[in-house]
Design an enzyme around this catalytic site. Structure first.
Site, PDB file in Angstrom:
ATOM      1  CG  ASN A   1     -12.253  40.820  11.322  1.00 53.58           C
ATOM      2  OD1 ASN A   1     -12.826  40.346  10.572  1.00 53.58           O
ATOM      3  ND2 ASN A   1     -13.416  41.923  12.190  1.00 53.58           N
TER       4      ASN A   1
ATOM      5  CG  ASP B   1      -4.169  29.716  -6.073  1.00 47.47           C
ATOM      6  OD1 ASP B   1      -4.878  28.604  -6.539  1.00 47.47           O
ATOM      7  OD2 ASP B   1      -4.289  30.447  -4.886  1.00 47.47           O
TER       8      ASP B   1
ATOM      9  CG  ASP C   1      -9.530  30.568   1.312  1.00 55.77           C
ATOM     10  OD1 ASP C   1     -10.762  30.476   1.509  1.00 55.77           O
ATOM     11  OD2 ASP C   1      -8.835  30.491   0.207  1.00 55.77           O
TER      12      ASP C   1
ATOM     13  CG  LEU D   1     -19.593  42.538   6.190  1.00 53.21           C
ATOM     14  CD1 LEU D   1     -19.925  43.707   7.285  1.00 53.21           C
ATOM     15  CD2 LEU D   1     -20.445  42.629   4.971  1.00 53.21           C
TER      16      LEU D   1
ATOM     17  N   GLY E   1      -9.789  24.840   0.564  1.00 51.99           N
ATOM     18  CA  GLY E   1      -9.555  23.660   2.060  1.00 51.99           C
ATOM     19  C   GLY E   1      -8.059  23.960   2.126  1.00 51.99           C
ATOM     20  CB  ALA E   2      -4.984  23.653   0.436  1.00 52.69           C
ATOM     21  CG  ASN E   3      -5.878  28.682   0.090  1.00 50.71           C
ATOM     22  OD1 ASN E   3      -4.530  28.252  -0.239  1.00 50.71           O
ATOM     23  ND2 ASN E   3      -6.248  29.553  -0.663  1.00 50.71           N
TER      24      ASN E   3
END
Ligand code: RIB
Length: 307
Positions: A279, A15, A255, A224, A43-45
Site C-alpha cells: 500500500n 506507454d 501494478d 481501494l 506484467g512488465a510493470n
C-alpha cells in the site's frame, strides 16, 4: 540476483502518455500539457516493481521484433530481470498503450496488445521450471486467458504461491481460474464488473469480495485506491488503510502494488504485513509521473518499508 524469486507471466507495452487538463469527451480534440513515452504493460510493470525492490524476477512475455520490443528487452536487462523466456515475433507489433492523464492524476487507457496476444502454450510449458522455482507467480489479463490458466496450473502443481490480478477488467472469468489463485487481487471497477455489485463503501466492497471468494480463491485482496486495501478470507475481513497523498499520476499504481506484494510475500512476509507495505509503495508511485518511472527504488524508500 539473490533476492526473493518471483515469476511474472504477462504483457509489455510502450506507454504513450499525454497529460491533459481533463479527459476528453466523445468527438473532442484537446490540447495536452505534456507527453511522456515509457515502459509499461501490467506484467512488465509488476516485474520491474518487484525487481526495483530487490527481487530476483523472471519475466515470461512476447514482444514484437521492432524498436519498442528491443528497448523493452534492454529495460528488463537494466533491472536485472531473467529474460530467458522473453520471446519475439515478427507477426505483430509490440504492445502499445496510448494513455491520457488529467490534472487529478486520473487516467484513461487504450491497450493495443499486439505481440502479447501471441504468447503460446509451448512457451509457457518451456517456462515451467522457472515458474516452479519461483516463490510467487504473478499473472494478469493482458495476455490470453488460457495462457494464464496454464501458468497457474503449473504453479499449483509445484506448490508455488499465486497472485492473479484480473486487470484490465472483464465481465466474466472461467470458474476453473478462481481455485488456482492464492490471492485474487482486483480493484474496485474490476470487482464491480466481475460481480455486478456496487463497490463504493467499504461494506459494499466486503460484500463483493465475499462473492468473489465463493468462487474459490484462498484470499480476495481488493485494492481501494486512496482507501488502501481490503483483505477477505474465509476467516474474516481486514481493511488495511493507507495515508492519503496528493496524486499526480495514478497510471501503474495497481501494478506497483501487485509487484511489491509479490516481492514481500516471496520474501516470507505474512500477508497483512505485505499488503501494508505494498500500500505504502503504491501511494509513493502515484506522487510521480509515468508508469515504471514513478516506481520507487529500494534505496529511495523511507525507513520502515523494507526493514
Ligand atoms: O496498469 C497500467 C498499465 O496498463 C500501463 O502501463 C499500460 O501499458 C496498461 O497496460
Amino acid at each position: 540476483m539473490a533476492g526473493p524469486k518471483i515469476c511474472v507471466v504477462g504483457a509489455c507495452n510502450i506507454d504513450l502518455i499525454s497529460y491533459v487538463p481533463r479527459l476528453p469527451v466523445l468527438g473532442e480534440t484537446l490540447h495536452g500539457d505534456k507527453f511522456h513515452m515509457g515502459f509499461g504493460g501490467k506484467g512488465a510493470n509488476q516485474a520491474v516493481m518487484a525487481a526495483k525492490l530487490g527481487g530476483d524476477v523472471a519475466m515470461v512475455t512476447k514482444l514484437g521484433k521492432d524498436t519498442f520490443g528491443e528497448n523493452t528487452l534492454e529495460n528488463f536487462k537494466r533491472f536485472g530481470l531473467n529474460t530467458t523466456h522473453v520471446h519475439f515475433t515478427n507477426k505483430a507489433f509490440s504492445g502499445v498503450a496510448p494513455i491520457a492523464v488529467d490534472r487529478d492524476g486520473n487516467n484513461s487507457i487504450i491497450i493495443v496488445t499486439g505481440a502479447n496476444d501471441l504468447l503460446t502454450e509451448d512457451e509457457i510449458q518451456a517456462a515451467g521450471q522457472t515458474i516452479a522455482e519461483a516463490g510467487v507467480l504473478v499473472c494478469q489479463l493482458e495476455i490470453p486467458l488460457e495462457i494464464n490458466i496454464s501458468a497457474l496450473k503449473i504453479a499449483r502443481e509445484k506448490s508455488v504461491f499465486t497472485i492473479f490480478n484480473p486487470a484490465p477488467a472483464r465481465k466474466e472469468l472461467p470458474p476453473e481460474l478462481f481455485p488456482l489463485c492464492d490471492i485474487f487481487c482486483p480493484n474496485e471497477s474490476e470487482t464491480e464488473l466481475l460481480t455486478g455489485m456496487t463497490v463504493q463503501t467499504i461494506e459494499e466492497a466486503e460484500s463483493a469480495a465475499k462473492a468473489l471468494l465463493q468462487k474459490g480463491p484462498k484470499t480476495v485482496l481488493l485494492t481501494l485506491g486512496e482507501r488502501g486495501s481490503l483483505l477477505v478470507t474465509k476467516d474474516g475481513t481486514k481493511h488495511i488503510p493507507v495515508e492519503p497523498v496528493k496524486a499526480v499520476d495514478t497510471t501503474g499504481a495497481g501494478d506497483s502494488f501487485v509487484g511489491s506484494l509479490a516481492y514481500f510475500l516471496a520474501g516470507g512476509r505474512d500477508i497483512e504485513d505485505a499488503v501494508a507495505r505494498a500500500n505504502r509503495i503504491a501511494s509513493i508511485s502515484v506522487q510521480a509521473s509515468g508508469t515504471q518511472t514513478s516506481f520507487p527504488d529500494a534505496r529511495d524508500l523511507p525507513p520502515g518499508i523494507l526493514d
